[in-house]
Write an enzyme that holds these catalytic residues in place. Structure first.
Site, PDB file in Angstrom:
ATOM      1  N   HIS A 220      -5.990   2.019   4.509  1.00  0.00           N
ATOM      2  CA  HIS A 220      -4.790   2.109   3.686  1.00  0.00           C
ATOM      3  C   HIS A 220      -5.074   1.720   2.245  1.00  0.00           C
ATOM      4  O   HIS A 220      -4.589   2.359   1.305  1.00  0.00           O
ATOM      5  CB  HIS A 220      -3.700   1.214   4.279  1.00  0.00           C
ATOM      6  CG  HIS A 220      -2.481   1.133   3.427  1.00  0.00           C
ATOM      7  ND1 HIS A 220      -2.188   0.038   2.643  1.00  0.00           N
ATOM      8  CD2 HIS A 220      -1.468   2.021   3.216  1.00  0.00           C
ATOM      9  CE1 HIS A 220      -1.057   0.247   1.993  1.00  0.00           C
ATOM     10  NE2 HIS A 220      -0.600   1.445   2.327  1.00  0.00           N
TER      11      HIS A 220
ATOM     12  N   GLU B 290      -6.679   4.560   0.462  1.00  0.00           N
ATOM     13  CA  GLU B 290      -5.724   5.602   0.074  1.00  0.00           C
ATOM     14  C   GLU B 290      -5.242   5.364  -1.350  1.00  0.00           C
ATOM     15  O   GLU B 290      -5.140   6.294  -2.160  1.00  0.00           O
ATOM     16  CB  GLU B 290      -4.548   5.611   1.051  1.00  0.00           C
ATOM     17  CG  GLU B 290      -3.428   6.558   0.669  1.00  0.00           C
ATOM     18  CD  GLU B 290      -2.098   6.163   1.280  1.00  0.00           C
ATOM     19  OE1 GLU B 290      -1.064   6.291   0.595  1.00  0.00           O
ATOM     20  OE2 GLU B 290      -2.083   5.719   2.444  1.00  0.00           O
ATOM     21  N   HIS B 291      -4.944   4.106  -1.682  1.00  0.00           N
ATOM     22  CA  HIS B 291      -4.523   3.756  -3.041  1.00  0.00           C
ATOM     23  C   HIS B 291      -5.653   3.990  -4.042  1.00  0.00           C
ATOM     24  O   HIS B 291      -5.414   4.447  -5.164  1.00  0.00           O
ATOM     25  CB  HIS B 291      -4.086   2.295  -3.094  1.00  0.00           C
ATOM     26  CG  HIS B 291      -2.766   2.027  -2.450  1.00  0.00           C
ATOM     27  ND1 HIS B 291      -1.641   1.672  -3.158  1.00  0.00           N
ATOM     28  CD2 HIS B 291      -2.376   2.067  -1.144  1.00  0.00           C
ATOM     29  CE1 HIS B 291      -0.623   1.503  -2.331  1.00  0.00           C
ATOM     30  NE2 HIS B 291      -1.043   1.725  -1.101  1.00  0.00           N
TER      31      HIS B 291
END
Length: 425
Positions: free
Chosen positions: A57, A60-61
Protein backbone atom coordinates in the site's frame (compact mmCIF):
# COMPACT_ATOMS: atom_id res chain seq x y z
CA UNK A 1 -22.08 -19.21 -21.18
CA UNK A 2 -25.80 -18.61 -21.59
CA UNK A 3 -26.47 -16.02 -24.31
CA UNK A 4 -28.42 -13.90 -21.82
CA UNK A 5 -25.32 -13.65 -19.64
CA UNK A 6 -22.83 -12.84 -22.41
CA UNK A 7 -22.46 -9.20 -21.39
CA UNK A 8 -18.88 -8.92 -22.61
CA UNK A 9 -18.12 -10.39 -26.02
CA UNK A 10 -14.83 -12.08 -25.14
CA UNK A 11 -14.22 -12.76 -28.83
CA UNK A 12 -13.55 -9.03 -29.17
CA UNK A 13 -10.69 -9.15 -26.63
CA UNK A 14 -7.24 -9.05 -28.20
CA UNK A 15 -4.77 -10.84 -25.91
CA UNK A 16 -1.03 -10.45 -26.35
CA UNK A 17 2.10 -11.10 -24.30
CA UNK A 18 5.31 -9.11 -24.79
CA UNK A 19 8.67 -10.96 -24.73
CA UNK A 20 9.34 -9.53 -21.23
CA UNK A 21 6.17 -11.20 -19.93
CA UNK A 22 3.88 -8.16 -19.85
CA UNK A 23 0.33 -9.29 -20.58
CA UNK A 24 -1.89 -7.02 -22.67
CA UNK A 25 -5.67 -7.34 -23.11
CA UNK A 26 -7.51 -4.90 -25.37
CA UNK A 27 -11.28 -4.50 -25.58
CA UNK A 28 -12.08 -2.18 -28.51
CA UNK A 29 -15.36 -0.28 -28.19
CA UNK A 30 -15.64 2.67 -30.56
CA UNK A 31 -19.08 3.88 -29.41
CA UNK A 32 -17.67 6.72 -27.27
CA UNK A 33 -14.25 8.40 -27.88
CA UNK A 34 -12.97 7.54 -24.42
CA UNK A 35 -10.62 4.95 -22.94
CA UNK A 36 -9.98 3.28 -19.59
CA UNK A 37 -6.48 1.95 -19.00
CA UNK A 38 -5.71 -0.38 -16.07
CA UNK A 39 -2.36 -1.71 -14.95
CA UNK A 40 -2.63 -4.65 -12.55
CA UNK A 41 0.37 -5.81 -10.53
CA UNK A 42 -0.06 -9.23 -8.94
CA UNK A 43 1.00 -8.07 -5.51
CA UNK A 44 -0.92 -7.20 -2.38
CA UNK A 45 -0.65 -7.69 1.35
CA UNK A 46 -0.61 -11.50 0.91
CA UNK A 47 2.83 -11.13 -0.72
CA UNK A 48 4.33 -9.37 2.30
CA UNK A 49 6.10 -10.78 5.33
CA UNK A 50 6.19 -9.89 9.04
CA UNK A 51 8.25 -6.78 9.58
CA UNK A 52 7.37 -5.30 6.18
CA UNK A 53 3.59 -5.32 6.31
CA UNK A 54 1.99 -2.41 4.49
CA UNK A 55 4.74 -2.00 1.90
CA UNK A 56 2.35 -2.82 -0.98
CA UNK A 57 0.00 0.00 0.00
CA UNK A 58 2.83 2.41 0.79
CA UNK A 59 4.36 1.69 -2.59
CA UNK A 60 1.09 2.54 -4.30
CA UNK A 61 1.59 6.07 -2.95
CA UNK A 62 5.22 6.08 -4.12
CA UNK A 63 4.14 5.50 -7.70
CA UNK A 64 2.96 9.11 -8.00
CA UNK A 65 6.29 10.66 -6.96
CA UNK A 66 8.09 10.94 -10.25
CA UNK A 67 9.97 8.79 -12.75
CA UNK A 68 12.85 9.12 -15.19
CA UNK A 69 11.22 11.78 -17.36
CA UNK A 70 8.43 13.12 -15.16
CA UNK A 71 9.04 14.85 -11.85
CA UNK A 72 7.15 14.45 -8.57
CA UNK A 73 3.37 14.91 -9.01
CA UNK A 74 3.87 15.43 -12.75
CA UNK A 75 1.91 12.29 -13.58
CA UNK A 76 -1.43 13.75 -12.46
CA UNK A 77 -0.60 17.22 -13.74
CA UNK A 78 0.09 15.98 -17.28
CA UNK A 79 -2.86 13.60 -17.28
CA UNK A 80 -5.27 16.26 -16.03
CA UNK A 81 -3.95 18.72 -18.63
CA UNK A 82 -5.14 16.20 -21.23
CA UNK A 83 -8.55 15.94 -19.58
CA UNK A 84 -7.86 12.64 -17.85
CA UNK A 85 -8.10 11.34 -14.30
CA UNK A 86 -6.34 8.56 -12.42
CA UNK A 87 -6.52 6.59 -9.22
CA UNK A 88 -5.25 3.38 -7.65
CA UNK A 89 -5.98 0.84 -4.94
CA UNK A 90 -4.24 -1.94 -3.04
CA UNK A 91 -6.01 -5.07 -1.83
CA UNK A 92 -5.00 -8.31 -0.20
CA UNK A 93 -4.17 -9.74 -3.62
CA UNK A 94 -3.45 -7.00 -6.17
CA UNK A 95 -2.42 -3.40 -6.72
CA UNK A 96 -4.20 -1.68 -9.59
CA UNK A 97 -3.76 1.72 -11.26
CA UNK A 98 -6.23 3.20 -13.71
CA UNK A 99 -6.55 6.16 -16.03
CA UNK A 100 -9.72 7.45 -17.72
CA UNK A 101 -9.21 9.80 -20.66
CA UNK A 102 -10.25 10.86 -24.15
CA UNK A 103 -8.99 8.47 -26.82
CA UNK A 104 -6.71 11.04 -28.47
CA UNK A 105 -4.59 11.06 -25.28
CA UNK A 106 -3.68 7.37 -25.46
CA UNK A 107 -0.07 7.99 -26.48
CA UNK A 108 0.44 10.38 -23.56
CA UNK A 109 -0.98 7.89 -21.06
CA UNK A 110 1.14 5.04 -22.39
CA UNK A 111 4.19 7.29 -22.07
CA UNK A 112 3.32 8.21 -18.48
CA UNK A 113 2.57 4.66 -17.38
CA UNK A 114 5.52 3.00 -19.09
CA UNK A 115 7.94 5.62 -17.75
CA UNK A 116 7.07 4.90 -14.13
CA UNK A 117 7.24 1.14 -14.69
CA UNK A 118 10.63 1.60 -16.32
CA UNK A 119 12.27 3.94 -13.85
CA UNK A 120 10.36 5.11 -10.81
CA UNK A 121 12.17 7.67 -8.66
CA UNK A 122 12.52 6.17 -5.21
CA UNK A 123 14.09 8.73 -2.90
CA UNK A 124 14.37 9.01 0.86
CA UNK A 125 12.48 12.29 0.68
CA UNK A 126 9.55 10.76 -1.22
CA UNK A 127 9.49 7.79 1.13
CA UNK A 128 9.28 9.97 4.24
CA UNK A 129 6.57 12.10 2.68
CA UNK A 130 4.38 9.13 1.74
CA UNK A 131 5.11 7.35 4.99
CA UNK A 132 3.59 10.31 6.86
CA UNK A 133 0.53 10.23 4.60
CA UNK A 134 0.01 6.50 5.14
CA UNK A 135 0.47 6.77 8.91
CA UNK A 136 -2.22 9.43 9.05
CA UNK A 137 -4.46 7.28 6.84
CA UNK A 138 -4.02 4.41 9.27
CA UNK A 139 -4.87 6.64 12.22
CA UNK A 140 -8.07 7.85 10.56
CA UNK A 141 -9.32 4.59 9.03
CA UNK A 142 -8.22 2.12 11.70
CA UNK A 143 -6.96 3.47 14.98
CA UNK A 144 -9.72 6.10 15.26
CA UNK A 145 -12.41 3.86 13.79
CA UNK A 146 -14.33 1.32 15.83
CA UNK A 147 -15.05 -0.82 12.78
CA UNK A 148 -11.44 -0.53 11.60
CA UNK A 149 -10.15 -1.79 14.93
CA UNK A 150 -12.70 -4.60 15.07
CA UNK A 151 -12.08 -5.77 11.52
CA UNK A 152 -8.34 -5.79 12.10
CA UNK A 153 -8.82 -7.89 15.24
CA UNK A 154 -11.18 -10.24 13.41
CA UNK A 155 -8.75 -10.96 10.57
CA UNK A 156 -6.08 -11.88 13.10
CA UNK A 157 -8.51 -14.39 14.65
CA UNK A 158 -9.63 -15.95 11.37
CA UNK A 159 -6.07 -16.30 10.10
CA UNK A 160 -3.25 -17.43 12.35
CA UNK A 161 -0.68 -18.40 9.70
CA UNK A 162 -1.81 -16.94 6.36
CA UNK A 163 -0.66 -13.42 5.34
CA UNK A 164 -4.29 -12.29 5.33
CA UNK A 165 -3.89 -12.04 9.11
CA UNK A 166 -2.37 -8.57 8.85
CA UNK A 167 -4.15 -5.49 7.44
CA UNK A 168 -3.58 -4.21 3.91
CA UNK A 169 -2.41 -0.88 5.29
CA UNK A 170 0.09 -2.69 7.53
CA UNK A 171 1.02 -2.37 11.19
CA UNK A 172 2.17 1.07 12.29
CA UNK A 173 5.59 -0.15 13.50
CA UNK A 174 6.20 -1.86 10.16
CA UNK A 175 5.23 1.24 8.19
CA UNK A 176 7.76 3.19 10.26
CA UNK A 177 10.62 0.76 9.55
CA UNK A 178 10.30 0.44 5.75
CA UNK A 179 13.56 1.66 4.16
CA UNK A 180 14.39 2.95 0.70
CA UNK A 181 16.30 -0.29 0.05
CA UNK A 182 13.13 -2.26 0.80
CA UNK A 183 11.23 -0.16 -1.73
CA UNK A 184 13.88 -0.64 -4.40
CA UNK A 185 13.80 -4.41 -3.92
CA UNK A 186 10.00 -4.40 -3.92
CA UNK A 187 9.91 -2.39 -7.16
CA UNK A 188 12.39 -4.67 -8.94
CA UNK A 189 10.52 -7.80 -7.88
CA UNK A 190 6.84 -6.97 -8.06
CA UNK A 191 6.60 -4.04 -10.48
CA UNK A 192 8.39 -5.78 -13.35
CA UNK A 193 6.53 -6.41 -16.62
CA UNK A 194 6.54 -10.15 -15.92
CA UNK A 195 4.29 -9.54 -12.87
CA UNK A 196 1.98 -7.05 -14.57
CA UNK A 197 -0.94 -6.90 -16.98
CA UNK A 198 -2.49 -4.01 -18.90
CA UNK A 199 -6.21 -3.85 -19.70
CA UNK A 200 -7.44 -1.24 -22.17
CA UNK A 201 -11.14 -0.79 -22.93
CA UNK A 202 -12.64 1.81 -25.21
CA UNK A 203 -12.00 3.69 -28.42
CA UNK A 204 -8.71 2.17 -29.55
CA UNK A 205 -7.40 0.70 -32.78
CA UNK A 206 -5.96 -2.69 -31.76
CA UNK A 207 -2.95 -2.98 -34.07
CA UNK A 208 -1.85 0.60 -33.48
CA UNK A 209 -2.30 0.23 -29.72
CA UNK A 210 -0.29 -3.00 -29.57
CA UNK A 211 2.50 -1.36 -31.54
CA UNK A 212 2.47 1.62 -29.19
CA UNK A 213 2.61 -0.64 -26.12
CA UNK A 214 5.44 -2.76 -27.54
CA UNK A 215 7.48 0.36 -28.29
CA UNK A 216 6.91 1.81 -24.81
CA UNK A 217 7.21 -1.31 -22.64
CA UNK A 218 9.13 -3.81 -24.76
CA UNK A 219 12.61 -2.82 -23.60
CA UNK A 220 11.80 -2.91 -19.87
CA UNK A 221 13.56 -5.97 -18.44
CA UNK A 222 11.52 -8.84 -17.05
CA UNK A 223 11.84 -9.17 -13.31
CA UNK A 224 13.02 -12.02 -11.11
CA UNK A 225 10.79 -14.91 -10.17
CA UNK A 226 8.20 -13.70 -7.64
CA UNK A 227 8.50 -15.53 -4.30
CA UNK A 228 5.75 -18.01 -3.58
CA UNK A 229 3.19 -17.03 -0.96
CA UNK A 230 3.15 -19.10 2.19
CA UNK A 231 -0.59 -19.48 1.96
CA UNK A 232 -1.35 -22.36 4.29
CA UNK A 233 -3.69 -22.11 7.27
CA UNK A 234 -4.25 -24.80 9.92
CA UNK A 235 -7.76 -26.06 10.53
CA UNK A 236 -9.74 -24.10 13.11
CA UNK A 237 -10.93 -26.45 15.85
CA UNK A 238 -13.02 -24.17 18.02
CA UNK A 239 -14.60 -20.76 18.36
CA UNK A 240 -12.25 -17.81 18.89
CA UNK A 241 -13.23 -14.56 20.63
CA UNK A 242 -11.71 -11.19 21.33
CA UNK A 243 -12.77 -7.80 22.65
CA UNK A 244 -11.92 -4.28 21.56
CA UNK A 245 -12.27 -1.55 24.19
CA UNK A 246 -12.69 1.90 22.69
CA UNK A 247 -14.75 5.06 23.38
CA UNK A 248 -18.17 4.48 21.82
CA UNK A 249 -21.84 5.08 22.58
CA UNK A 250 -22.99 1.49 22.11
CA UNK A 251 -21.64 -2.04 21.66
CA UNK A 252 -21.06 -3.62 18.26
CA UNK A 253 -20.02 -7.04 17.03
CA UNK A 254 -18.25 -8.49 14.03
CA UNK A 255 -18.08 -12.21 13.38
CA UNK A 256 -16.24 -14.00 10.64
CA UNK A 257 -15.91 -17.43 9.08
CA UNK A 258 -13.23 -18.58 6.67
CA UNK A 259 -14.78 -19.11 3.23
CA UNK A 260 -13.53 -20.58 -0.05
CA UNK A 261 -11.12 -19.05 -2.58
CA UNK A 262 -12.51 -17.05 -5.50
CA UNK A 263 -12.08 -19.94 -7.92
CA UNK A 264 -14.49 -22.12 -5.94
CA UNK A 265 -18.06 -22.38 -7.20
CA UNK A 266 -19.17 -21.86 -3.60
CA UNK A 267 -18.09 -18.21 -3.79
CA UNK A 268 -21.11 -17.38 -5.95
CA UNK A 269 -23.45 -19.26 -3.60
CA UNK A 270 -22.07 -17.25 -0.68
CA UNK A 271 -22.77 -14.07 -2.68
CA UNK A 272 -26.41 -15.17 -2.86
CA UNK A 273 -26.44 -16.01 0.86
CA UNK A 274 -24.99 -12.57 1.65
CA UNK A 275 -27.83 -10.85 -0.21
CA UNK A 276 -30.49 -13.08 1.37
CA UNK A 277 -29.17 -12.28 4.83
CA UNK A 278 -28.56 -8.54 4.73
CA UNK A 279 -29.17 -6.73 1.42
CA UNK A 280 -32.19 -4.46 1.71
CA UNK A 281 -34.73 -3.84 4.44
CA UNK A 282 -36.58 -7.06 3.59
CA UNK A 283 -33.51 -9.25 4.09
CA UNK A 284 -33.52 -11.80 6.90
CA UNK A 285 -31.20 -10.16 9.41
CA UNK A 286 -32.59 -6.66 8.98
CA UNK A 287 -36.18 -7.82 9.12
CA UNK A 288 -35.69 -10.04 12.19
CA UNK A 289 -33.00 -8.30 14.25
CA UNK A 290 -33.61 -4.64 13.38
CA UNK A 291 -37.36 -4.42 12.78
CA UNK A 292 -39.02 -7.31 14.62
CA UNK A 293 -36.86 -7.93 17.70
CA UNK A 294 -35.24 -4.46 17.71
CA UNK A 295 -32.02 -5.88 19.17
CA UNK A 296 -29.80 -4.21 16.57
CA UNK A 297 -29.62 -0.77 15.01
CA UNK A 298 -28.09 -2.24 11.86
CA UNK A 299 -27.08 -5.64 10.50
CA UNK A 300 -24.84 -6.21 7.50
CA UNK A 301 -22.79 -8.91 5.81
CA UNK A 302 -19.54 -8.60 3.87
CA UNK A 303 -18.14 -11.26 1.57
CA UNK A 304 -15.44 -10.50 -1.01
CA UNK A 305 -13.63 -12.87 -3.36
CA UNK A 306 -9.90 -13.39 -2.76
CA UNK A 307 -7.17 -15.50 -4.33
CA UNK A 308 -7.05 -17.63 -1.18
CA UNK A 309 -9.95 -18.38 1.20
CA UNK A 310 -11.46 -15.10 2.40
CA UNK A 311 -13.75 -14.02 5.24
CA UNK A 312 -17.54 -14.15 5.38
CA UNK A 313 -18.20 -11.33 7.84
CA UNK A 314 -21.31 -10.30 9.80
CA UNK A 315 -21.64 -6.94 11.55
CA UNK A 316 -24.14 -5.88 14.20
CA UNK A 317 -24.52 -2.44 15.73
CA UNK A 318 -26.43 -2.72 19.00
CA UNK A 319 -28.51 -0.06 20.70
CA UNK A 320 -27.32 1.27 24.09
CA UNK A 321 -30.29 -0.34 25.90
CA UNK A 322 -29.83 -3.81 24.40
CA UNK A 323 -27.83 -6.52 26.12
CA UNK A 324 -25.07 -7.65 23.72
CA UNK A 325 -25.66 -11.32 24.56
CA UNK A 326 -29.30 -11.04 23.50
CA UNK A 327 -28.39 -9.46 20.16
CA UNK A 328 -25.76 -12.10 19.47
CA UNK A 329 -28.11 -14.94 20.39
CA UNK A 330 -30.73 -13.57 17.99
CA UNK A 331 -28.15 -13.45 15.21
CA UNK A 332 -27.11 -17.07 15.65
CA UNK A 333 -30.74 -18.16 15.87
CA UNK A 334 -31.38 -16.62 12.47
CA UNK A 335 -28.24 -18.17 10.97
CA UNK A 336 -29.23 -21.55 12.44
CA UNK A 337 -32.67 -21.17 10.89
CA UNK A 338 -31.06 -20.81 7.45
CA UNK A 339 -28.84 -23.83 8.10
CA UNK A 340 -31.77 -26.01 9.22
CA UNK A 341 -34.54 -24.80 6.91
CA UNK A 342 -32.76 -23.03 4.09
CA UNK A 343 -34.08 -20.00 2.20
CA UNK A 344 -37.01 -19.77 -0.17
CA UNK A 345 -36.89 -19.84 -3.95
CA UNK A 346 -38.26 -16.28 -3.92
CA UNK A 347 -35.37 -15.09 -1.74
CA UNK A 348 -32.84 -16.69 -4.06
CA UNK A 349 -34.52 -15.17 -7.11
CA UNK A 350 -34.47 -11.73 -5.49
CA UNK A 351 -30.78 -12.14 -4.66
CA UNK A 352 -29.94 -13.23 -8.20
CA UNK A 353 -31.66 -10.15 -9.61
CA UNK A 354 -29.71 -7.87 -7.26
CA UNK A 355 -26.38 -9.51 -8.04
CA UNK A 356 -27.05 -9.45 -11.77
CA UNK A 357 -27.85 -5.75 -11.56
CA UNK A 358 -24.59 -5.11 -9.72
CA UNK A 359 -22.51 -6.93 -12.34
CA UNK A 360 -24.30 -5.28 -15.25
CA UNK A 361 -23.80 -1.87 -13.70
CA UNK A 362 -20.03 -2.45 -13.49
CA UNK A 363 -19.83 -3.72 -17.06
CA UNK A 364 -21.76 -0.74 -18.45
CA UNK A 365 -18.62 1.45 -18.56
CA UNK A 366 -15.17 1.17 -20.11
CA UNK A 367 -13.65 1.45 -16.65
CA UNK A 368 -15.83 -1.37 -15.37
CA UNK A 369 -14.97 -3.65 -18.28
CA UNK A 370 -11.22 -3.08 -17.95
CA UNK A 371 -11.38 -3.62 -14.20
CA UNK A 372 -13.49 -6.75 -14.54
CA UNK A 373 -11.02 -8.24 -17.02
CA UNK A 374 -8.20 -7.56 -14.58
CA UNK A 375 -10.07 -8.97 -11.61
CA UNK A 376 -10.98 -12.12 -13.52
CA UNK A 377 -7.36 -12.79 -14.45
CA UNK A 378 -5.97 -11.90 -11.02
CA UNK A 379 -8.51 -13.79 -8.90
CA UNK A 380 -9.77 -16.52 -11.22
CA UNK A 381 -6.64 -17.08 -13.30
CA UNK A 382 -8.17 -16.26 -16.69
CA UNK A 383 -9.56 -13.05 -18.16
CA UNK A 384 -11.96 -15.20 -20.20
CA UNK A 385 -13.90 -15.82 -16.99
CA UNK A 386 -14.98 -12.18 -16.89
CA UNK A 387 -18.70 -11.98 -16.22
CA UNK A 388 -19.02 -15.71 -15.51
CA UNK A 389 -20.43 -14.85 -12.09
CA UNK A 390 -23.70 -14.13 -13.91
CA UNK A 391 -23.86 -17.71 -15.14
CA UNK A 392 -22.93 -18.97 -11.68
CA UNK A 393 -25.67 -16.92 -10.04
CA UNK A 394 -28.24 -18.35 -12.45
CA UNK A 395 -27.31 -21.84 -11.31
CA UNK A 396 -27.48 -21.22 -7.54
CA UNK A 397 -30.44 -23.00 -5.93
CA UNK A 398 -31.97 -22.75 -2.44
CA UNK A 399 -30.29 -26.09 -1.70
CA UNK A 400 -26.90 -24.57 -2.61
CA UNK A 401 -27.48 -21.64 -0.27
CA UNK A 402 -28.41 -23.93 2.59
CA UNK A 403 -25.40 -26.16 1.87
CA UNK A 404 -22.83 -23.33 1.95
CA UNK A 405 -24.45 -21.88 5.08
CA UNK A 406 -24.10 -25.25 6.77
CA UNK A 407 -20.56 -25.82 5.52
CA UNK A 408 -18.99 -22.41 6.10
CA UNK A 409 -20.99 -20.91 8.98
CA UNK A 410 -20.08 -23.70 11.38
CA UNK A 411 -20.21 -22.47 15.02
CA UNK A 412 -17.01 -24.40 15.80
CA UNK A 413 -15.19 -22.29 13.22
CA UNK A 414 -16.71 -18.99 14.30
CA UNK A 415 -14.63 -15.91 15.17
CA UNK A 416 -16.25 -13.13 17.19
CA UNK A 417 -15.09 -9.65 18.19
CA UNK A 418 -17.15 -7.42 20.47
CA UNK A 419 -16.70 -3.69 20.87
CA UNK A 420 -16.86 -2.87 24.56
CA UNK A 421 -17.51 0.86 24.90
CA UNK A 422 -15.39 2.78 27.40
CA UNK A 423 -15.58 6.37 28.49
CA UNK A 424 -13.81 8.97 26.37
CA UNK A 425 -10.53 10.12 27.85
Amino acid sequence: MNAADRVIDIDRVIAHVLPNGLRVRLYPDRLVPAVSYYTFFQVGSRNERPGLTGISHLFEHMMFNGSERYGPKEFDRVLEAHGGASNAYTSNDVTAYYDDFASESLRTVVDLESDRMRGLRITDEALEQERSVVKEERRQRTENSTFGLMEEQLESLVFQAHPYRWPVIGWMDDIARIRREDCLDFFRTYYAPSNAAIYVAGDVEPEETLRLLEEAYGSIPAGPRVPEVAGGEPAQRGERRAAVRYPAQAPAMVAGFRGPPARSGDSAALDVLQVCLAAGEGSRLKRRLVHELEVAVSASVSWGWRVDPGVFMLLLEVGPATRPARAEAALWEEIDRVVRRGVSAAEVERARHQLRSFVLHELSTHNGVAHALGQAEALLGDWRRVGTALEQYRGVTPADVRRVAREYLDPTRRNVVWLEPEASR
